[in-house]
Scaffold this motif. Structure first.
Motif, mmCIF file in Angstrom:
data_model
loop_
_atom_site.group_PDB
_atom_site.id
_atom_site.type_symbol
_atom_site.label_atom_id
_atom_site.label_comp_id
_atom_site.label_asym_id
_atom_site.label_seq_id
_atom_site.Cartn_x
_atom_site.Cartn_y
_atom_site.Cartn_z
ATOM 1 N N ARG A 1 0.853 -1.193 0.000
ATOM 2 C CA ARG A 1 0.000 0.000 0.000
ATOM 3 C C ARG A 1 0.883 1.235 0.000
ATOM 4 N NH1 ARG A 1 -4.992 0.970 0.263
ATOM 5 N NH2 ARG A 1 -5.541 -1.163 0.744
ATOM 6 N N LEU A 2 0.493 2.193 -0.826
ATOM 7 C CA LEU A 2 1.187 3.473 -0.923
ATOM 8 C C LEU A 2 0.246 4.557 -0.428
ATOM 9 C CD1 LEU A 2 3.543 4.992 -3.224
ATOM 10 C CD2 LEU A 2 1.273 5.936 -3.528
ATOM 11 N N THR A 3 0.763 5.470 0.385
ATOM 12 C CA THR A 3 -0.016 6.626 0.819
ATOM 13 C C THR A 3 0.796 7.893 0.555
ATOM 14 O OG1 THR A 3 0.814 6.482 3.088
ATOM 15 C CG2 THR A 3 -1.283 5.365 2.617
ATOM 16 N N ALA A 4 0.073 8.954 0.207
ATOM 17 C CA ALA A 4 0.731 10.232 -0.061
ATOM 18 C C ALA A 4 -0.271 11.365 0.110
ATOM 19 C CB ALA A 4 1.297 10.257 -1.480
ATOM 20 N N GLN A 5 0.250 12.531 0.446
ATOM 21 C CA GLN A 5 -0.527 13.766 0.499
ATOM 22 C C GLN A 5 0.078 14.699 -0.534
ATOM 23 O OE1 GLN A 5 -3.298 14.361 2.357
ATOM 24 N NE2 GLN A 5 -3.117 12.216 2.928
ATOM 25 N N VAL A 6 -0.700 15.052 -1.562
ATOM 26 C CA VAL A 6 -0.194 15.859 -2.665
ATOM 27 C C VAL A 6 -1.133 17.016 -2.962
ATOM 28 C CG1 VAL A 6 0.858 13.802 -3.708
ATOM 29 C CG2 VAL A 6 -1.349 14.589 -4.529
ATOM 30 N N ALA A 7 -0.655 17.947 -3.752
ATOM 31 C CA ALA A 7 -1.488 18.992 -4.351
ATOM 32 C C ALA A 7 -0.981 19.171 -5.776
ATOM 33 C CB ALA A 7 -1.416 20.299 -3.577
ATOM 34 N N GLN A 8 -1.913 19.097 -6.713
ATOM 35 C CA GLN A 8 -1.600 19.292 -8.125
ATOM 36 C C GLN A 8 -2.231 20.603 -8.588
ATOM 37 O OE1 GLN A 8 -1.841 15.700 -10.774
ATOM 38 N NE2 GLN A 8 -3.324 15.094 -9.219
ATOM 39 N N PRO A 9 -1.715 21.184 -9.669
ATOM 40 C CA PRO A 9 -2.373 22.387 -10.202
ATOM 41 C C PRO A 9 -3.662 22.010 -10.927
ATOM 42 C CG PRO A 9 -0.448 21.809 -11.528
ATOM 43 C CD PRO A 9 -0.475 20.863 -10.365
ATOM 44 N N CYS A 10 -4.697 22.788 -10.710
ATOM 45 C CA CYS A 10 -5.968 22.603 -11.414
ATOM 46 C C CYS A 10 -5.726 22.770 -12.912
ATOM 47 C CB CYS A 10 -6.980 23.625 -10.923
ATOM 48 S SG CYS A 10 -8.525 23.674 -11.867
ATOM 49 N N VAL A 11 -6.338 21.903 -13.717
ATOM 50 C CA VAL A 11 -6.136 21.973 -15.164
ATOM 51 C C VAL A 11 -6.717 23.244 -15.772
ATOM 52 C CG1 VAL A 11 -5.989 19.476 -15.494
ATOM 53 C CG2 VAL A 11 -8.223 20.600 -15.636
ATOM 54 N N ALA A 12 -7.646 23.887 -15.085
ATOM 55 C CA ALA A 12 -8.279 25.088 -15.628
ATOM 56 C C ALA A 12 -7.729 26.376 -15.027
ATOM 57 C CB ALA A 12 -9.791 25.026 -15.408
ATOM 58 N N SER A 13 -7.552 26.390 -13.702
ATOM 59 C CA SER A 13 -7.183 27.643 -13.034
ATOM 60 C C SER A 13 -5.744 27.658 -12.517
ATOM 61 C CB SER A 13 -8.132 27.878 -11.845
ATOM 62 O OG SER A 13 -7.907 26.904 -10.839
ATOM 63 N N GLY A 14 -5.113 26.501 -12.407
ATOM 64 C CA GLY A 14 -3.769 26.429 -11.856
ATOM 65 C C GLY A 14 -3.734 26.421 -10.335
ATOM 66 N N PRO B 1 -4.062 25.140 -6.458
ATOM 67 C CA PRO B 1 -3.733 23.839 -5.860
ATOM 68 C C PRO B 1 -4.991 22.996 -5.629
ATOM 69 C CG PRO B 1 -2.716 25.635 -4.627
ATOM 70 C CD PRO B 1 -3.660 26.258 -5.612
ATOM 71 N N VAL B 2 -4.893 21.723 -6.002
ATOM 72 C CA VAL B 2 -5.966 20.759 -5.757
ATOM 73 C C VAL B 2 -5.372 19.665 -4.859
ATOM 74 C CG1 VAL B 2 -7.600 19.124 -6.770
ATOM 75 C CG2 VAL B 2 -7.000 21.216 -8.013
ATOM 76 N N PRO B 3 -5.710 19.698 -3.555
ATOM 77 C CA PRO B 3 -5.166 18.692 -2.641
ATOM 78 C C PRO B 3 -5.765 17.315 -2.926
ATOM 79 C CG PRO B 3 -6.346 20.424 -1.430
ATOM 80 C CD PRO B 3 -6.533 20.681 -2.880
ATOM 81 N N GLU B 4 -4.964 16.287 -2.688
ATOM 82 C CA GLU B 4 -5.425 14.921 -2.911
ATOM 83 C C GLU B 4 -4.717 13.996 -1.923
ATOM 84 O OE1 GLU B 4 -5.467 11.619 -6.542
ATOM 85 O OE2 GLU B 4 -4.733 13.632 -6.935
ATOM 86 N N SER B 5 -5.477 13.102 -1.330
ATOM 87 C CA SER B 5 -4.919 12.041 -0.490
ATOM 88 C C SER B 5 -4.880 10.783 -1.341
ATOM 89 C CB SER B 5 -5.797 11.789 0.737
ATOM 90 O OG SER B 5 -5.733 12.881 1.607
ATOM 91 N N VAL B 6 -3.708 10.213 -1.491
ATOM 92 C CA VAL B 6 -3.546 8.985 -2.266
ATOM 93 C C VAL B 6 -3.416 7.828 -1.287
ATOM 94 C CG1 VAL B 6 -2.084 7.756 -3.923
ATOM 95 C CG2 VAL B 6 -2.417 10.228 -4.152
ATOM 96 N N ASP B 7 -4.216 6.804 -1.490
ATOM 97 C CA ASP B 7 -4.147 5.572 -0.703
ATOM 98 C C ASP B 7 -4.379 4.442 -1.689
ATOM 99 O OD1 ASP B 7 -4.278 3.482 1.091
ATOM 100 O OD2 ASP B 7 -5.771 4.415 2.386
ATOM 101 N N GLU B 8 -3.299 3.837 -2.146
ATOM 102 C CA GLU B 8 -3.351 2.922 -3.287
ATOM 103 C C GLU B 8 -2.738 1.566 -2.941
ATOM 104 O OE1 GLU B 8 -4.217 2.352 -7.411
ATOM 105 O OE2 GLU B 8 -4.707 4.025 -6.102
ATOM 106 N N ALA B 9 -3.532 0.505 -3.088
ATOM 107 C CA ALA B 9 -2.998 -0.848 -2.966
ATOM 108 C C ALA B 9 -2.335 -1.193 -4.299
ATOM 109 C CB ALA B 9 -4.122 -1.831 -2.657
ATOM 110 N N PHE B 10 -1.272 -1.981 -4.259
ATOM 111 C CA PHE B 10 -0.573 -2.329 -5.501
ATOM 112 C C PHE B 10 -0.042 -3.753 -5.445
ATOM 113 C CE2 PHE B 10 2.534 -0.280 -2.725
ATOM 114 C CZ PHE B 10 3.544 -1.233 -2.696
ATOM 115 N N THR B 11 0.164 -4.301 -6.625
ATOM 116 C CA THR B 11 0.860 -5.577 -6.800
ATOM 117 C C THR B 11 1.774 -5.397 -8.002
ATOM 118 O OG1 THR B 11 -1.028 -6.818 -5.950
ATOM 119 C CG2 THR B 11 0.620 -8.058 -7.182
ATOM 120 N N LEU B 12 3.060 -5.625 -7.784
ATOM 121 C CA LEU B 12 4.066 -5.447 -8.829
ATOM 122 C C LEU B 12 4.874 -6.727 -8.988
ATOM 123 C CD1 LEU B 12 5.566 -2.081 -7.517
ATOM 124 C CD2 LEU B 12 3.908 -2.319 -9.344
#
Length: 172
Positions: A63-76, A78-89
């Motif tokens: 499991r991967l967790t992260a706290q990020v903010a990306q620029p909005c595609v329209a206004s630029g 910050p768009v905060p996002e909590s990532v909580d992703e299960a993975f198998t590699l």
């Protein structure tokens, strides 16, 4: 070139059973990943791995967790996002299969290739983060910014609206 978030694990350290590993990106690593992925913020990035050998290579689940903010595609903005992703590699040695020889089945998982005697859990986490990010982040003001730029909503730009313009031309 060493990746921004480098956490090598030697293959010979992974025994017959399961090996657990926790990794966390430090401030400098997060800053460099922000540049790589065009993020405005990366407040945390952590991953928990369970590694085991199988007939083809090494399988990592976790499991991967992260706290990020990306620029909005329209206004630029910050768009905060909590990532909580299960993975198998699956980690395979570089050159062990041709690109077209990788078969996908019901148990398909992302494949990462490695060279040398170690796998890089940090780079695997960075790539997992990149795939988990919203590709079109929108702030609450996105609609307003798009409207100000003259972008029509889907229902306004549909085929019937184009025909409506033609109808007005024909009336002349």
């Amino acid at each position: 070139m060493t990746p921004e978030f480098h956490r090598p694990v030697r293959i010979d350290q992974i025994g017959e059973g399961e090996m657990r590993q926790h990794i966390s990106a430090d401030t400098d690593e997060r800053r460099r990943l922000m540049g790589r992925f065009n993020l405005l913020e990366l407040d945390s990035l952590e991953a928990d791995y369970s590694l085991r050998r199988d007939a083809a290579g090494i399988v990592a689940t976790g499991r991967l967790t992260a706290q990020v903010a990306q620029p909005c595609v329209a206004s630029g903005e910050p768009v905060p996002e909590s990532v909580d992703e299960a993975f198998t590699l699956r980690f395979l040695p570089e050159g062990s299969v041709e690109g077209s020889d990788v078969e996908l089945d019901d148990d398909a998982m992302d494949t990462m290739f490695y060279t040398g005697a170690s796998i890089d859990l940090g780079e695997a986490a960075a790539e997992t983060l990149a795939l988990a990010l919203d590709p079109y982040p929108r702030s609450p003001h996105a609609e307003e910014a798009l409207r100000a730029a003259g972008v029509l909503k889907e229902e306004e730009a549909g085929p019937m609206s184009a025909l409506g313009g033609l109808k007005d031309l024909l009336k002349k």
